[in-house]
Write an enzyme that holds these catalytic residues in place. Structure first.
Site, PDB file in Angstrom:
ATOM      1  N   CYS A   1      12.119  16.652  45.971  1.00 11.49           N
ATOM      2  CA  CYS A   1      12.622  15.337  45.553  1.00 11.49           C
ATOM      3  C   CYS A   1      13.428  15.450  44.263  1.00 11.49           C
ATOM      4  CB  CYS A   1      11.449  14.378  45.364  1.00 11.49           C
ATOM      5  SG  CYS A   1      11.965  12.703  44.928  1.00 11.49           S
TER       6      CYS A   1
ATOM      7  N   CYS B   1       9.537  12.239  38.183  1.00 13.81           N
ATOM      8  CA  CYS B   1       8.213  11.641  37.970  1.00 13.81           C
ATOM      9  C   CYS B   1       7.256  12.732  37.459  1.00 13.81           C
ATOM     10  CB  CYS B   1       7.688  11.026  39.265  1.00 13.81           C
ATOM     11  SG  CYS B   1       8.920   9.970  40.070  1.00 13.81           S
TER      12      CYS B   1
ATOM     13  N   CYS C   1       4.329  14.247  39.564  1.00 14.67           N
ATOM     14  CA  CYS C   1       4.466  14.465  41.014  1.00 14.67           C
ATOM     15  C   CYS C   1       4.668  15.920  41.447  1.00 14.67           C
ATOM     16  CB  CYS C   1       5.598  13.613  41.556  1.00 14.67           C
ATOM     17  SG  CYS C   1       5.623  13.657  43.370  1.00 14.67           S
TER      18      CYS C   1
ATOM     19  N   CYS D   1       0.044   5.263  56.964  1.00 13.87           N
ATOM     20  CA  CYS D   1       1.100   5.194  55.949  1.00 13.87           C
ATOM     21  C   CYS D   1       1.895   6.502  55.915  1.00 13.87           C
ATOM     22  CB  CYS D   1       0.460   4.925  54.594  1.00 13.87           C
ATOM     23  SG  CYS D   1       1.684   4.814  53.278  1.00 13.87           S
TER      24      CYS D   1
ATOM     25  N   CYS E   1       2.610   1.441  57.566  1.00 12.12           N
ATOM     26  CA  CYS E   1       3.087   1.346  56.192  1.00 12.12           C
ATOM     27  C   CYS E   1       4.009   2.534  55.938  1.00 12.12           C
ATOM     28  CB  CYS E   1       1.881   1.406  55.256  1.00 12.12           C
ATOM     29  SG  CYS E   1       2.305   1.445  53.519  1.00 12.12           S
TER      30      CYS E   1
ATOM     31  N   ARG F   1      -7.159  -0.803  46.436  1.00 11.11           N
ATOM     32  CA  ARG F   1      -7.438   0.504  47.050  1.00 11.11           C
ATOM     33  C   ARG F   1      -7.843   1.557  46.022  1.00 11.11           C
ATOM     34  NH1 ARG F   1      -2.882   1.390  49.868  1.00 11.11           N
ATOM     35  NH2 ARG F   1      -3.705  -0.237  51.197  1.00 11.11           N
TER      36      ARG F   1
HETATM   37  N1  SAM Z   1       9.009   8.945  46.810  1.00  9.69           N
HETATM   38  C1  SAM Z   1       8.449   7.681  47.020  1.00  9.69           C
HETATM   39  C2  SAM Z   1       8.168   6.945  45.732  1.00  9.69           C
HETATM   40  O1  SAM Z   1       8.109   7.560  44.689  1.00  9.69           O
HETATM   41  O2  SAM Z   1       8.006   5.719  45.805  1.00  9.69           O
HETATM   42  C3  SAM Z   1       7.176   7.695  47.866  1.00  9.69           C
HETATM   43  C4  SAM Z   1       6.153   8.802  47.700  1.00  9.69           C
HETATM   44  S1  SAM Z   1       5.375   8.921  46.090  1.00  9.69           S
HETATM   45  C5  SAM Z   1       4.563  10.478  46.201  1.00  9.69           C
HETATM   46  C6  SAM Z   1       4.105   7.671  46.185  1.00  9.69           C
HETATM   47  C7  SAM Z   1       3.190   7.468  44.999  1.00  9.69           C
HETATM   48  O3  SAM Z   1       2.233   8.510  44.941  1.00  9.69           O
HETATM   49  C8  SAM Z   1       3.782   7.479  43.607  1.00  9.69           C
HETATM   50  O4  SAM Z   1       4.401   6.269  43.277  1.00  9.69           O
HETATM   51  C9  SAM Z   1       2.550   7.706  42.749  1.00  9.69           C
HETATM   52  O5  SAM Z   1       1.987   6.457  42.378  1.00  9.69           O
HETATM   53  C10 SAM Z   1       1.602   8.461  43.677  1.00  9.69           C
HETATM   54  N2  SAM Z   1       1.376   9.838  43.185  1.00  9.69           N
HETATM   55  C11 SAM Z   1       2.227  10.883  43.284  1.00  9.69           C
HETATM   56  N3  SAM Z   1       1.714  11.983  42.710  1.00  9.69           N
HETATM   57  C12 SAM Z   1       0.502  11.640  42.225  1.00  9.69           C
HETATM   58  C13 SAM Z   1      -0.505  12.349  41.515  1.00  9.69           C
HETATM   59  N4  SAM Z   1      -0.360  13.615  41.165  1.00  9.69           N
HETATM   60  N5  SAM Z   1      -1.638  11.694  41.178  1.00  9.69           N
HETATM   61  C14 SAM Z   1      -1.789  10.389  41.525  1.00  9.69           C
HETATM   62  N6  SAM Z   1      -0.876   9.667  42.191  1.00  9.69           N
HETATM   63  C15 SAM Z   1       0.264  10.272  42.532  1.00  9.69           C
HETATM   64  C1  DTB Z   2      -0.563   5.566  46.537  1.00 15.65           C
HETATM   65  O1  DTB Z   2      -0.656   4.679  45.675  1.00 15.65           O
HETATM   66  N1  DTB Z   2      -1.197   6.726  46.501  1.00 15.65           N
HETATM   67  C2  DTB Z   2      -0.820   7.558  47.616  1.00 15.65           C
HETATM   68  C3  DTB Z   2       0.115   6.627  48.423  1.00 15.65           C
HETATM   69  N2  DTB Z   2       0.222   5.470  47.589  1.00 15.65           N
HETATM   70  C4  DTB Z   2       1.429   7.086  48.876  1.00 15.65           C
HETATM   71  C5  DTB Z   2      -0.257   8.861  47.208  1.00 15.65           C
HETATM   72  C6  DTB Z   2      -1.172   9.684  46.325  1.00 15.65           C
HETATM   73  C7  DTB Z   2      -0.555  11.010  46.147  1.00 15.65           C
HETATM   74  C8  DTB Z   2      -1.434  11.949  45.397  1.00 15.65           C
HETATM   75  C9  DTB Z   2      -0.793  13.281  45.211  1.00 15.65           C
HETATM   76  C10 DTB Z   2      -0.498  14.016  46.486  1.00 15.65           C
HETATM   77  O2  DTB Z   2      -1.369  14.138  47.369  1.00 15.65           O
HETATM   78  O3  DTB Z   2       0.622  14.535  46.611  1.00 15.65           O
HETATM   79 FE1  SF4 Z   3       9.961  11.841  44.300  1.00 13.90          FE
HETATM   80 FE2  SF4 Z   3       7.388  12.203  43.739  1.00 13.90          FE
HETATM   81 FE3  SF4 Z   3       8.835  10.577  42.252  1.00 13.90          FE
HETATM   82 FE4  SF4 Z   3       8.242   9.847  44.793  1.00 13.90          FE
HETATM   83  S1  SF4 Z   3       6.808  10.137  43.108  1.00 13.90           S
HETATM   84  S2  SF4 Z   3      10.226   9.686  43.764  1.00 13.90           S
HETATM   85  S3  SF4 Z   3       8.266  11.905  45.767  1.00 13.90           S
HETATM   86  S4  SF4 Z   3       9.140  12.800  42.454  1.00 13.90           S
END
Ligand code: SAM
Ligand code: DTB
Ligand code: SF4
Length: 326
Positions: A55, A59, A62, A99, A131, A263
């Site tokens: 990506c 973030c 992430c 989802c 979702c 959740r």
């Molecule tokens: N790329 C899209 C976005 O950012 O909206 C969708 C996927 S993104 C991985 C969805 C959500 O996962 C993020 O907004 C964040 O709240 C959660 N998330 C990602 N990495 C995480 C982590 N290491 N720990 C907890 N939550 C995480």
């Molecule tokens: C949300 O609030 N938590 C989920 C879902 N929406 C998409 C994602 C959590 C991701 C945790 C890190 C991972 O497994 O990559």
């Molecule tokens: Fe990309 Fe992760 Fe940010 Fe979603 S949360 S926009 S997958 S870097």
């Protein structure tokens, strides 16, 4: 907004609730939870990463951001048949919401989007709530997803607008709010929450809850995630989230948004059953089930079903609101 729900909460009011003595806070949240919801029911959602890693966003939490070396393998968009097979298995295991997550900054109007629309149709036809979480959406993309049968769209605010710039610089808080507005206008239900443990202050958590609870309509679901600290990301060394902070967040969200599904999201793999039970007591009524979240581990279906048995919880049926209205 339904009767009894407020979207004019002030920061001061939220601050007072959030800072109540813990057991008093949990008691109030549990009381409100009982008034608005069936407290014996927990929604079981399954997540699937349909496009993983690579990506362009930054973030800081992430594992899927291309710029951090996290060891996540990049995977192109999955095939529809494969996705439907996962959805079928999830349904058979008792999950009612499926989802699909994609590591995209935003949706583009291309063939991949057409394929996602097909997946949405397929899962919807199985009778599950569908979702997606695909990044930013335009109004017309939200409409196309709605036409395909999308039930909910997940798009998190993650933290307060004040702290946002410390966590993400490649998009703005207003970008996020705009997508949420597009989702709402298309008639798709909104799933929007955040993460704690990013180095934010209690005040940032209160401000994020304020933003959520003062949207024109409360999100239908609010995921509360505990940071899963990932090696290679800037937040790799963040200390583990205190479970009582999770409880405080969930209880406050429950009091502010009584009819919303709150959740208990990322972080369950690090929590005991007793700790999770406290979160359900405080008003959490939804979980992600299945061995993986998007890229990180989650408790197994079997362990979760044992936990449900122990605590006397049952899985909520799909499309419950609609069933009541029939
Ligand atoms: N790329 C899209 C976005 O950012 O909206 C969708 C996927 S993104 C991985 C969805 C959500 O996962 C993020 O907004 C964040 O709240 C959660 N998330 C990602 N990495 C995480 C982590 N290491 N720990 C907890 N939550 C995480
Ligand atoms: C949300 O609030 N938590 C989920 C879902 N929406 C998409 C994602 C959590 C991701 C945790 C890190 C991972 O497994 O990559
Ligand atoms: Fe990309 Fe992760 Fe940010 Fe979603 S949360 S926009 S997958 S870097």
């Amino acid at each position: 907004m339904n009767e009894g729900l407020r979207n004019d909460w002030t920061i001061e009011e939220i601050n007072d609730i959030y800072n109540l003595p813990l057991l008093e806070l949990v008691h109030r949240a549990a009381t409100i939870h009982r008034q608005y919801n069936d407290t014996g029911e927990v929604q079981v959602c399954t997540l699937l990463s349909i496009k993983t890693g690579g990506c362009s966003e930054d973030c800081a939490y992430c594992p899927q951001a291309a710029r951090y070396n996290t060891g996540v393998n990049v995977q192109a968009l999955m095939k529809k048949e494969e996705v439907l097979e996962y959805a079928r298995k999830a349904k058979d295991a008792g999950s009612t919401r499926f989802c699909m997550g994609a590591a995209w900054r935003e949706v583009r109007d291309n063939r991949d989007f057409d394929r996602v629309l097909d997946m949405v149709k397929g899962v919807n036809e199985m009778g599950m709530e569908v979702c997606c979480t695909l990044g930013m959406l335009t109004e017309s993309q939200a409409e196309r997803l709605a036409e395909a049968g999308l039930y909910a769209y997940n798009h998190n605010l993650d933290t307060s607008s004040e702290y946002y710039g410390e966590i993400i610089t490649t998009r703005t808080y207003d970008d996020r709010l705009k997508t949420l507005d597009n989702v709402r206008k298309a008639g798709v239900t909104v799933c929007c929450g955040g993460i704690i443990g990013l180095g934010e202050k209690h005040d940032d958590r209160i401000r994020m809850l304020h933003t959520l609870a003062t949207l024109p309509e409360h999100p239908e679901s609010v995921p509360i995630n505990a940071l899963v600290a990932i090696e290679g990301t800037p937040l790799a060394d963040q200390p583990r989230v205190d479970v009582w902070d999770m409880v405080r967040m969930i209880a406050t969200a429950r009091i502010l948004m009584p009819a919303t599904m709150v959740r208990l999201s990322a972080g369950r793999a690090q929590m005991s059953v007793a700790e999770q039970a406290f979160c359900f007591m405080a008003g959490a009524n939804s979980i992600f089930a299945g061995e993986k979240l998007l890229t990180t581990p989650n408790p197994s279906f079997d362990d979760d079903m044992k936990m449900f048995d122990l605590l006397g919880l049952t899985a909520r049926k799909a499309f419950k609101e609609e069933m009541i209205n029939i």
